[in-house]
Scaffold this active site. Structure first.
Site, PDB file in Angstrom:
ATOM      1  N   GLU A 183       2.052 -36.312   7.329  1.00 36.70           N
ATOM      2  CA  GLU A 183       1.029 -37.175   6.742  1.00 36.70           C
ATOM      3  C   GLU A 183       0.021 -36.313   5.991  1.00 36.70           C
ATOM      4  O   GLU A 183      -0.951 -35.815   6.602  1.00 36.70           O
ATOM      5  CB  GLU A 183       0.298 -37.954   7.836  1.00 36.70           C
ATOM      6  CG  GLU A 183       1.189 -38.888   8.629  1.00 36.70           C
ATOM      7  CD  GLU A 183       0.396 -40.057   9.180  1.00 36.70           C
ATOM      8  OE1 GLU A 183       0.724 -41.194   8.834  1.00 36.70           O
ATOM      9  OE2 GLU A 183      -0.571 -39.829   9.914  1.00 36.70           O
ATOM     10  N   SER A 201      -0.369 -43.952   2.672  1.00 33.86           N
ATOM     11  CA  SER A 201      -0.293 -44.957   1.605  1.00 33.86           C
ATOM     12  C   SER A 201       1.133 -45.434   1.328  1.00 33.86           C
ATOM     13  O   SER A 201       1.504 -45.648   0.173  1.00 33.86           O
ATOM     14  CB  SER A 201      -0.975 -44.443   0.330  1.00 33.86           C
ATOM     15  OG  SER A 201      -2.359 -44.219   0.579  1.00 33.86           O
ATOM     16  N   HIS A 215      -2.931 -37.317  15.167  1.00 39.92           N
ATOM     17  CA  HIS A 215      -3.238 -37.978  13.891  1.00 39.92           C
ATOM     18  C   HIS A 215      -4.413 -37.261  13.222  1.00 39.92           C
ATOM     19  O   HIS A 215      -5.334 -36.802  13.899  1.00 39.92           O
ATOM     20  CB  HIS A 215      -3.573 -39.454  14.131  1.00 39.92           C
ATOM     21  CG  HIS A 215      -3.641 -40.222  12.848  1.00 39.92           C
ATOM     22  ND1 HIS A 215      -4.754 -40.197  12.046  1.00 39.92           N
ATOM     23  CD2 HIS A 215      -2.721 -40.963  12.204  1.00 39.92           C
ATOM     24  CE1 HIS A 215      -4.513 -40.924  10.961  1.00 39.92           C
ATOM     25  NE2 HIS A 215      -3.286 -41.402  11.028  1.00 39.92           N
ATOM     26  N   LYS A 219      -4.678 -48.459  14.052  1.00 39.88           N
ATOM     27  CA  LYS A 219      -5.986 -47.790  14.144  1.00 39.88           C
ATOM     28  C   LYS A 219      -6.979 -48.702  14.885  1.00 39.88           C
ATOM     29  O   LYS A 219      -6.565 -49.416  15.800  1.00 39.88           O
ATOM     30  CB  LYS A 219      -6.477 -47.379  12.752  1.00 39.88           C
ATOM     31  CG  LYS A 219      -5.389 -46.606  11.999  1.00 39.88           C
ATOM     32  CD  LYS A 219      -5.857 -45.952  10.731  1.00 39.88           C
ATOM     33  CE  LYS A 219      -4.687 -45.208  10.102  1.00 39.88           C
ATOM     34  NZ  LYS A 219      -5.059 -44.459   8.910  1.00 39.88           N
ATOM     35  N   GLU A 271      -6.944 -38.305  11.781  1.00 35.87           N
ATOM     36  CA  GLU A 271      -8.269 -38.845  12.119  1.00 35.87           C
ATOM     37  C   GLU A 271      -8.750 -38.290  13.457  1.00 35.87           C
ATOM     38  O   GLU A 271      -9.945 -38.040  13.653  1.00 35.87           O
ATOM     39  CB  GLU A 271      -8.225 -40.381  12.104  1.00 35.87           C
ATOM     40  CG  GLU A 271      -8.152 -40.895  10.666  1.00 35.87           C
ATOM     41  CD  GLU A 271      -7.393 -42.186  10.470  1.00 35.87           C
ATOM     42  OE1 GLU A 271      -7.196 -42.938  11.435  1.00 35.87           O
ATOM     43  OE2 GLU A 271      -6.968 -42.445   9.317  1.00 35.87           O
ATOM     44  N   ASN A 290       0.609 -48.209  12.599  1.00 37.08           N
ATOM     45  CA  ASN A 290      -0.561 -47.631  13.258  1.00 37.08           C
ATOM     46  C   ASN A 290      -1.749 -48.513  12.883  1.00 37.08           C
ATOM     47  O   ASN A 290      -2.272 -48.419  11.778  1.00 37.08           O
ATOM     48  CB  ASN A 290      -0.759 -46.183  12.762  1.00 37.08           C
ATOM     49  CG  ASN A 290      -2.054 -45.577  13.282  1.00 37.08           C
ATOM     50  OD1 ASN A 290      -2.697 -46.133  14.165  1.00 37.08           O
ATOM     51  ND2 ASN A 290      -2.420 -44.427  12.727  1.00 37.08           N
ATOM     52  N   GLY A 317      -4.788 -43.632   3.599  1.00 40.09           N
ATOM     53  CA  GLY A 317      -5.794 -44.646   3.316  1.00 40.09           C
ATOM     54  C   GLY A 317      -6.404 -44.535   1.933  1.00 40.09           C
ATOM     55  O   GLY A 317      -7.396 -45.192   1.635  1.00 40.09           O
TER      56      GLY A 317
HETATM   57  P1  PGA Z   1      -2.234 -45.469   5.546  1.00 40.20           P
HETATM   58  O1  PGA Z   1      -2.374 -44.689   6.951  1.00 40.20           O
HETATM   59  O2  PGA Z   1      -0.834 -46.068   5.553  1.00 40.20           O
HETATM   60  O3  PGA Z   1      -3.311 -46.509   5.583  1.00 40.20           O
HETATM   61  O4  PGA Z   1      -2.398 -44.472   4.474  1.00 40.20           O
HETATM   62  C1  PGA Z   1      -1.308 -43.939   7.464  1.00 40.20           C
HETATM   63  C2  PGA Z   1      -1.703 -43.305   8.756  1.00 40.20           C
HETATM   64  O5  PGA Z   1      -2.880 -42.948   8.926  1.00 40.20           O
HETATM   65  O6  PGA Z   1      -0.867 -43.138   9.673  1.00 40.20           O
END
Ligand code: PGA
Length: 265
Positions: free
Chosen positions: A176, A222, A103, A14, A105, A12, A182
């Site tokens: 998640e 992460s 997601h 983003k 976000e 992903n 992140g």
């Molecule tokens: P990350 O993001 O691997 O940077 O923690 C995962 C995600 O948002 O799908």
């Protein structure tokens, strides 16, 4: 040990990368995957979800590689007056196999609620896209012992208005935990496995044994090359949705390679 279900690794990206970076990434990542002694598309699957604007360039660069294309979201209607949205049929036209929906976000920053997320999921399935439905709790939820209550409520629309039984073939659930995205702090394999098992049990109870047995539940938050193997060794973890560690081809390929090592332990 072999995997119960075909492991799926999804990048992903983003809101990162330029269109001009797609070809180089696809070449480098494709070659690195070829060095892994397991067959892409058979033993495991990989996909990249870039920003919408990058789909044509990345799709072209991935052609013939066996790596699939994904979108980071999907319009909830077929077409019409929905400024800023992208229709599922156009995602198909651009070669997407997958669409991510819900997601955290999107849920947190853009206030997408469960009803909208599940409308997006249904629209994507109507177009024969695979859907990666993201669910997960915040840190306050976890601290208050509400993890399963939150995840269950995010899934509950799928029980209230069931999908066609065969549509479940196109569904992947991504667990998640919001506190792990992140932040560099991943859920431990035990923490993730616990929720993955609860999700599978929920699908078993509400949908059916066959759908639950075949459902891929991927973990996100992460994931890195050095924690991929321990996470993928858990029986209900079937792959990863990867943000930060998917932005460099070498890192993402190492994550895939290390994850797959858990199959031969
Ligand atoms: P990350 O993001 O691997 O940077 O923690 C995962 C995600 O948002 O799908």
């Amino acid at each position: 040990m072999t995997f119960a279900r075909t492991p799926l690794f999804v990048a992903n990206w983003k809101m990162n990368k330029r269109v001009a970076e797609c070809a180089e990434f696809a070449d480098a990542f494709g070659s690195l995957l070829q060095e892994i002694p397991m067959k892409l598309g058979e033993t495991y699957e990989a996909a990249i979800a870039p920003p919408f604007t990058h789909l044509p360039a990345l799709g072209k660069a991935l052609a013939g590689s066996g790596i699939d294309l994904g979108a980071q979201n999907c319009g909830a209607a077929k077409s019409g007056a929905y400024t800023g949205e992208i229709s599922p049929s156009v995602l198909r036209e651009l070669g997407c196999r997958w669409a991510i929906v819900g997601h955290s976000e999107r849920r947190q920053l853009y206030k997408e609620d469960d009803a909208l997320v599940l409308a997006r999921l249904r629209a994507a399935i109507e177009e024969d896209l695979g859907v990666i439905l993201c669910v997960g709790e915040t840190l306050p939820d976890r601290r208050a012992d509400r993890t399963w209550r939150v995840v269950e409520s995010q899934l509950s629309g799928l029980a209230q208005k069931p999908l066609r039984p065969d549509a479940w073939k196109r569904v992947v659930i991504a667990y998640e935990p919001v506190w792990a995205i992140g932040t560099g702090e991943n859920a431990t394999p035990t923490q993730a496995q616990e929720v993955h098992a609860q999700i599978r049990a929920w699908v078993h109870a509400k949908v059916g044994a066959a759908q639950a047995g075949d459902l891929r539940i991927v973990y996100g938050g992460s994931v890195k090359p050095d924690n991929a193997a321990a996470l993928l060794a858990e029986r209900d973890i079937d792959g990863f949705l990867v943000g930060g560690a998917s932005l460099e081809a070498v890192t993402f390929a190492n994550l895939v390679r290390n994850g797959l090592k858990s199959a031969v332990n």
